[in-house]
Design a protein around this motif. Structure first.
Motif, short mmCIF file in Angstrom:
data_model
loop_
_atom_site.label_atom_id
_atom_site.label_comp_id
_atom_site.label_asym_id
_atom_site.label_seq_id
_atom_site.Cartn_x
_atom_site.Cartn_y
_atom_site.Cartn_z
N MET A 1 109.08 -7.02 -56.60
CA MET A 1 109.17 -6.43 -55.27
C MET A 1 108.14 -5.32 -55.14
N SER A 2 107.53 -5.23 -53.99
CA SER A 2 106.50 -4.22 -53.79
C SER A 2 107.12 -2.85 -53.55
N GLU A 3 106.27 -1.86 -53.68
CA GLU A 3 106.71 -0.47 -53.49
C GLU A 3 107.14 -0.26 -52.03
N VAL A 4 108.29 0.34 -51.84
CA VAL A 4 108.77 0.65 -50.49
C VAL A 4 108.82 2.15 -50.36
N ILE A 5 108.04 2.66 -49.40
CA ILE A 5 107.96 4.10 -49.15
C ILE A 5 108.86 4.45 -47.99
N ALA A 6 109.69 5.48 -48.20
CA ALA A 6 110.55 5.98 -47.14
C ALA A 6 110.14 7.41 -46.82
N VAL A 7 110.25 7.76 -45.57
CA VAL A 7 109.94 9.12 -45.11
C VAL A 7 111.24 9.75 -44.63
N TYR A 8 111.50 10.95 -45.14
CA TYR A 8 112.69 11.71 -44.74
C TYR A 8 112.20 12.94 -43.99
N PRO A 9 112.16 12.87 -42.66
CA PRO A 9 111.62 13.98 -41.88
C PRO A 9 112.69 15.01 -41.51
N GLY A 10 112.26 16.23 -41.33
CA GLY A 10 113.17 17.28 -40.87
C GLY A 10 112.47 18.61 -40.83
N THR A 11 113.15 19.57 -40.26
CA THR A 11 112.63 20.94 -40.23
C THR A 11 112.96 21.64 -41.54
N PHE A 12 114.12 21.36 -42.10
CA PHE A 12 114.56 21.90 -43.39
C PHE A 12 114.45 23.44 -43.41
N ASP A 13 115.15 24.06 -42.47
CA ASP A 13 115.07 25.52 -42.28
C ASP A 13 116.45 26.17 -42.40
N PRO A 14 116.97 26.33 -43.60
CA PRO A 14 116.43 25.99 -44.92
C PRO A 14 116.94 24.63 -45.37
N MET A 15 116.44 24.20 -46.51
CA MET A 15 116.90 22.96 -47.12
C MET A 15 118.28 23.22 -47.72
N THR A 16 119.26 22.39 -47.35
CA THR A 16 120.64 22.59 -47.80
C THR A 16 120.98 21.60 -48.92
N LEU A 17 122.15 21.78 -49.51
CA LEU A 17 122.63 20.83 -50.51
C LEU A 17 122.84 19.45 -49.89
N GLY A 18 123.16 19.41 -48.61
CA GLY A 18 123.28 18.12 -47.91
C GLY A 18 121.94 17.40 -47.86
N HIS A 19 120.86 18.14 -47.54
CA HIS A 19 119.53 17.55 -47.56
C HIS A 19 119.19 17.03 -48.96
N GLU A 20 119.49 17.86 -49.96
CA GLU A 20 119.22 17.46 -51.35
C GLU A 20 119.96 16.17 -51.69
N ASP A 21 121.19 16.06 -51.25
CA ASP A 21 121.99 14.88 -51.53
C ASP A 21 121.39 13.64 -50.87
N VAL A 22 120.89 13.79 -49.66
CA VAL A 22 120.26 12.66 -48.97
C VAL A 22 118.98 12.24 -49.70
N VAL A 23 118.21 13.21 -50.19
CA VAL A 23 117.01 12.88 -50.97
C VAL A 23 117.41 12.08 -52.21
N ARG A 24 118.43 12.56 -52.93
CA ARG A 24 118.90 11.86 -54.13
C ARG A 24 119.32 10.43 -53.80
N ARG A 25 120.06 10.27 -52.73
CA ARG A 25 120.52 8.94 -52.33
C ARG A 25 119.34 8.03 -51.96
N ALA A 26 118.35 8.60 -51.28
CA ALA A 26 117.17 7.83 -50.88
C ALA A 26 116.38 7.35 -52.10
N THR A 27 116.34 8.17 -53.15
CA THR A 27 115.60 7.75 -54.35
C THR A 27 116.26 6.57 -55.04
N GLN A 28 117.53 6.34 -54.77
CA GLN A 28 118.22 5.20 -55.36
C GLN A 28 117.92 3.90 -54.61
N LEU A 29 117.35 4.04 -53.42
CA LEU A 29 117.07 2.87 -52.58
C LEU A 29 115.59 2.53 -52.46
N PHE A 30 114.73 3.54 -52.58
CA PHE A 30 113.31 3.35 -52.30
C PHE A 30 112.45 3.73 -53.49
#
Length: 166
Positions: A1-30
């Protein structure tokens, strides 16, 4: 399977533990996740663009080269297409987020039909956290350490002090 790039956009002002959790979850998929920090032309941010990028890079560091952090301004579509993104990650906390996010996904599909929007929900313990709430609590002298990482907490406390709001 080819590389699949995902973009997680946001203002992140500030970056919260919820944002961190979404990043972690995204790395499991992409294969790769690009955290796209918005310049925030439409929002008055507490942190500068460079401060928000620095916080996001600290959060992304444990993921190695699978997660990168970049800033963008202008149309998100142009950023996603230029980086070869095939998915856009959006975090959903509650039903109240869904209406806005659903409309945004429809607009994005119209602008970039080759890119899928993927909604990820953070862990239950992070679903109520929002950057807006974290900023307000910090500015009013409340404790925010349960909502952000230690590095972000330090930066938030320093920012509040610099504004004379402690």
């Amino acid at each position: 399977m080819s590389e699949v790039i995902a973009v997680y956009p946001g203002t992140f002002d500030p970056m919260t533990l919820g944002h961190e959790d979404v990043v972690r979850r995204a790395t499991q998929l992409f294969s790769r996740v690009i955290v796209a920090v918005a310049a925030g032309h439409h929002k008055k941010t507490l942190f500068s663009l460079q401060e928000r990028i620095d916080m996001a890079r600290t959060v992304a560091a444990p993921f190695g080269d699978r997660v990168t952090v970049e800033s963008f301004s202008g149309l998100l579509r142009d950023f996603v297409v230029a980086r070869g993104g095939k998915a856009m990650v959006r975090g959903l906390r509650a039903v109240t987020d869904f209406d806005y996010e659903f409309q945004l996904a429809g607009m994005n599909r119209s602008l970039m039909p080759e890119v899928e929007t993927v909604f990820l929900t953070p862990s239950d313990k992070y679903q109520f956290i929002s950057s807006t709430f974290v900023r307000e609590i910090a500015m009013l002298g409340g404790e925010t350490d349960k909502f952000v990482s230690a590095d972000v907490q330090d930066r938030l406390a320093a920012k509040v002090r610099s504004l004379g709001r402690e």
